[in-house]
Design a protein around this motif. Structure first.
Motif, short mmCIF file in Angstrom:
data_model
loop_
_atom_site.label_atom_id
_atom_site.label_comp_id
_atom_site.label_asym_id
_atom_site.label_seq_id
_atom_site.Cartn_x
_atom_site.Cartn_y
_atom_site.Cartn_z
N ASP A 77 -0.75 -1.07 1.80
CA ASP A 77 -1.16 -0.67 0.31
C ASP A 77 -2.16 -1.17 0.27
O ASP A 77 -3.28 -0.57 -0.44
CB ASP A 77 0.34 -1.07 -0.42
CG ASP A 77 1.15 -0.17 -0.27
OD1 ASP A 77 0.99 0.54 0.00
OD2 ASP A 77 2.69 -0.40 -0.49
N GLY A 78 -2.59 -2.57 -0.12
CA GLY A 78 -3.64 -3.16 -0.12
C GLY A 78 -5.01 -2.56 0.39
O GLY A 78 -6.15 -2.44 -0.22
N GLN A 79 -4.93 -2.18 2.02
CA GLN A 79 -6.02 -1.63 2.72
C GLN A 79 -6.25 -0.44 1.83
O GLN A 79 -7.69 0.14 1.37
CB GLN A 79 -5.88 -1.61 4.25
CG GLN A 79 -6.11 -2.93 4.67
CD GLN A 79 -7.77 -3.28 4.35
OE1 GLN A 79 -8.28 -2.84 5.32
NE2 GLN A 79 -7.05 -5.52 4.67
N ARG A 80 -5.28 0.32 1.42
CA ARG A 80 -5.69 2.03 0.48
C ARG A 80 -5.95 0.84 -0.61
O ARG A 80 -7.16 2.29 -0.88
CB ARG A 80 -4.13 2.43 0.40
CG ARG A 80 -4.59 3.87 0.00
CD ARG A 80 -3.13 4.11 -0.71
NE ARG A 80 -2.10 4.13 -0.47
CZ ARG A 80 -0.77 3.77 -1.42
NH1 ARG A 80 -0.08 4.95 -0.81
NH2 ARG A 80 0.40 2.93 -1.45
N GLU A 81 -5.85 -0.09 -1.56
CA GLU A 81 -5.92 0.18 -2.53
C GLU A 81 -7.90 -0.35 -2.80
O GLU A 81 -8.54 -0.19 -3.35
CB GLU A 81 -5.48 -0.87 -3.59
CG GLU A 81 -5.72 -1.16 -5.01
CD GLU A 81 -5.44 0.26 -5.54
OE1 GLU A 81 -6.10 0.08 -6.85
OE2 GLU A 81 -5.23 1.11 -5.65
N ALA A 82 -8.22 -1.02 -1.53
CA ALA A 82 -9.27 -1.40 -1.41
C ALA A 82 -10.39 -0.30 -1.36
O ALA A 82 -11.21 -0.34 -2.10
CB ALA A 82 -9.57 -2.42 -0.61
N VAL A 89 -14.14 -2.12 2.89
CA VAL A 89 -13.48 -1.99 4.57
C VAL A 89 -13.81 -1.71 5.48
O VAL A 89 -13.13 -1.29 6.59
CB VAL A 89 -12.75 -0.70 3.89
CG1 VAL A 89 -11.78 -0.90 2.75
CG2 VAL A 89 -13.49 0.27 3.23
N ASN A 90 -15.13 -1.83 5.27
CA ASN A 90 -16.07 -2.59 6.38
C ASN A 90 -16.58 -3.44 7.26
O ASN A 90 -17.40 -3.98 6.91
CB ASN A 90 -17.56 -1.06 6.35
CG ASN A 90 -18.33 -1.18 8.16
OD1 ASN A 90 -17.83 -1.80 8.44
ND2 ASN A 90 -19.45 -0.04 7.85
N PHE A 291 -2.46 10.93 -1.21
CA PHE A 291 -2.24 9.71 -0.37
C PHE A 291 -2.65 8.06 -0.89
O PHE A 291 -1.72 7.18 -0.80
CB PHE A 291 -3.62 9.49 0.50
CG PHE A 291 -4.06 8.49 1.67
CD1 PHE A 291 -2.90 8.67 2.55
CD2 PHE A 291 -5.06 7.64 1.25
CE1 PHE A 291 -3.63 6.98 3.30
CE2 PHE A 291 -5.06 6.63 2.32
CZ PHE A 291 -4.57 6.65 3.16
N ARG A 292 -3.25 8.02 -2.23
CA ARG A 292 -3.09 7.37 -3.08
C ARG A 292 -1.46 7.00 -3.63
O ARG A 292 -1.29 5.27 -3.89
CB ARG A 292 -4.46 6.86 -4.05
CG ARG A 292 -5.00 5.55 -5.19
CD ARG A 292 -5.64 5.83 -5.83
NE ARG A 292 -6.24 4.46 -6.25
CZ ARG A 292 -6.53 4.29 -6.81
NH1 ARG A 292 -8.02 5.36 -7.58
NH2 ARG A 292 -7.49 2.93 -7.60
N ALA A 464 -5.38 5.41 8.68
CA ALA A 464 -4.13 4.69 7.80
C ALA A 464 -3.67 4.24 9.13
O ALA A 464 -3.20 3.55 9.68
CB ALA A 464 -3.23 6.10 7.56
N ASN A 465 -4.17 5.08 10.15
CA ASN A 465 -4.41 4.81 11.91
C ASN A 465 -5.31 3.86 12.22
O ASN A 465 -4.75 2.66 13.05
CB ASN A 465 -5.42 5.84 12.61
CG ASN A 465 -3.75 6.87 13.89
OD1 ASN A 465 -2.85 6.75 14.01
ND2 ASN A 465 -3.76 7.97 12.99
N ALA A 466 -6.27 3.45 11.88
CA ALA A 466 -6.70 2.19 11.83
C ALA A 466 -6.09 0.75 10.99
O ALA A 466 -6.33 -0.32 11.75
CB ALA A 466 -8.16 2.20 10.86
#
Length: 509
Positions: A77-82, A89-90, A291-292, A464-466
């Motif tokens: 959830d945190g990575q998606r929000e970022a 995220v890079n 997705f979000r 998501a896989n990453a």
């Protein structure tokens, strides 16, 4: 003490692997649980209708529970929000990834900038269509990697019936590719688009120089005035000789394989029309919002990643096959190869430590029904387990006898059923083991909005896989190594192994 991520993987690795037939026999609600539709009306831009069926995968309630725990442990959830708020995220390059903002989902300032750039592109597209540059019948779009694969896919899918301008995508440095494009075009009615994030890519700039020379040698007045630059480095394009009025920029934070939604999509807008390009953006935004806003197994790209991780990590599958039962998606497997393998073909985690398990499988595929007579023998009776994705459209892409499309869909559905069920026989050569997984993407039609949704779905599946593997999907340093050595060879620098040296001599280099 075991960390939460390792604990989640330990739990997954302890799961019982049940057969697909057993999973169906013991859960009457299986199809309902694992088959979901995404529907959205986009007004004048069309609609998105997509059914995704995971019921023929080996995911069950226990596996889904464990994968949801893994997602929590990985701070999905945190990575998606970022991803959607401009966060880093890079991490290896200290960048955000703003491709979703190009579609209208993300920080307000980035969304506004993206909308302004699309409007700017529309002005240029309209000018070309209205004859400001003379009668333009052809565009030679020069790029490589993400600067070519995305436009090629979309142009091929959306302009089979009618192209407002014929677009020819050239990526290979092999001069034959450029010559073939030249042969299809009248230089007097051709424009050149040079697509390069840095405007320094060797293959692209070499091809661009040759294309400009072709215009000059064929008597085009002001050949430089026929060149359009698609780049994140406008200054370099100006230095190369492109007037700033014909430069369509895009943000530095948009990676090449995610750049279809930016000015890199110019040939789509020119060839298929600006309305189709905007429809692609709108269709992708539908998936961005899904997705979000959804969590766990209700989030379909994340659910797809659960299946991917199940087969790659828990079942040792080294490849994943994608078969589009629609000629309009002929290039979709090629597009996914770069998206997935360049993004997640990594060996280290965010921390710099080695990934303790396999990462991205080899993505490959083809078009049905051709592939049935080429590679399906291995899928049905080979000794390796290969999860398969099928993509099909309810609406046909042709105007012929409906028998054509009916046969196409029946073949597609039959393959998924046969892979799962198999067939017993006393003759070993006619025995099909079955229990082979597949996922079905059944869309209402292959129009611009749905194509945008399909691409965005797989972008988010890749992300998501990453997250689940703890790798960075937005750098690609592995691409740079061979390119750097090629430059050394060209400059006569460096000392190489005996084989490379002998091969250089044999090739006359």
């Amino acid at each position: 003490m075991t960390d939460p991520i390792s604990a989640a993987w330990n739990s997954l690795e302890g799961l019982q692997h049940r057969t697909l037939v057993d999973l169906f026999e013991n859960d009457a609600a299986r199809v309902e649980k694992l088959s979901h539709r995404i529907d959205s009306s986009l007004g004048e831009l069309g609609s998105v209708g997509m059914l995704v069926d995971f019921s023929k995968t080996h995911l069950d309630d226990a596996a889904l529970d464990a994968f949801e725990e893994l997602a929590k442990a990985c701070d999905f959830d945190g990575q998606r929000e970022a991803l959607f708020t401009g966060g880093i995220v890079n991490p290896t390059e200290g960048r955000s990834a703003s491709h979703a903002a190009l579609r209208g989902t993300g920080p307000e300032a980035e969304v506004e900038e993206a909308a302004a750039l699309v409007d700017r592109m529309e002005i240029l597209v309209k000018a070309i269509h209205e004859g400001v540059f003379g009668e333009i019948k052809h565009l030679i779009h020069i790029g490589i990697g993400g600067s070519a694969l995305g436009p090629a896919l979309a142009v091929d899918a959306l302009t089979r019936d009618l192209a407002l301008v014929e677009c020819h995508i050239v990526s290979n440095i092999d001069g034959l590719a450029l010559e073939q494009a030249f042969a299809k075009c009248d230089p007097q009615s051709t424009m050149i688009a040079v697509a390069s994030k840095t405007f320094t890519t060797t293959e692209t700039m070499t091809n661009a120089a040759s294309a400009l020379k072709w215009l000059q040698e064929n008597g085009v007045d002001d050949p430089g005035g026929r060149v359009i630059a698609l780049t994140a480095n406008p200054e370099r394009a100006v230095e190369w000789g492109v007037d700033e009025t014909r430069i369509l920029p895009f943000p530095e934070s948009v990676g090449g394989r995610y750049s279809l939604w930016s000015s890199i999509g110019f040939p789509i807008a020119l060839g298929a029309g600006m309305e189709d390009f905007r429809a692609m953006l709108a269709g992708a935004k539908v998936i961005d919002e899904h997705f979000r806003e959804n969590s766990g197994r209700s989030n379909l790209p994340l659910l797809a990643a659960f299946a991917d991780q199940y087969y790659t990590r828990l079942r040792g599958c080294q490849t994943r096959a994608v078969f589009a039962y629609d000629e309009r998606l002929t290039l979709f497997p090629d597009y996914l190869q770069q998206l997935e393998m360049e993004s997640n073909g990594k060996r280290v985690m965010y921390s710099g430590e080695d990934v303790p398990a396999p990462t991205a499988p080899v993505t490959w595929g083809g078009v049905g029904t051709d592939a049935q007579h080429a590679v399906f023998q291995l899928l049905h009776q080979g000794t390796v387990l290969i999860p398969v994705d099928f993509i099909a459209s309810i609406a046909p892409g042709d105007m012929l006898d409906p028998a054509h499309h009916k046969a196409l869909l029946m073949n597609c559905l039959a393959q998924g059923a046969a892979l799962m069920a198999g067939k017993s026989s006393e003759d070993p050569s006619r025995f099909y083991p079955g229990d082979r997984p597949s996922t079905m993407f059944l869309v209402d039609d292959i129009d611009a909005a749905t194509l945008g949704a399909l691409i965005a779905f797989h972008e988010h599946r890749t992300f998501a896989n990453a997250v689940l593997m703890q790798v960075n999907p937005f750098d690609q340093f592995g691409v740079e190594l061979g390119k750097g050595i090629a430059k050394q060879l060209d400059a006569g620098e460096g000392v190489f192994d005996a084989s490379t040296t002998a091969l250089m001599e044999a090739a006359g280099l």
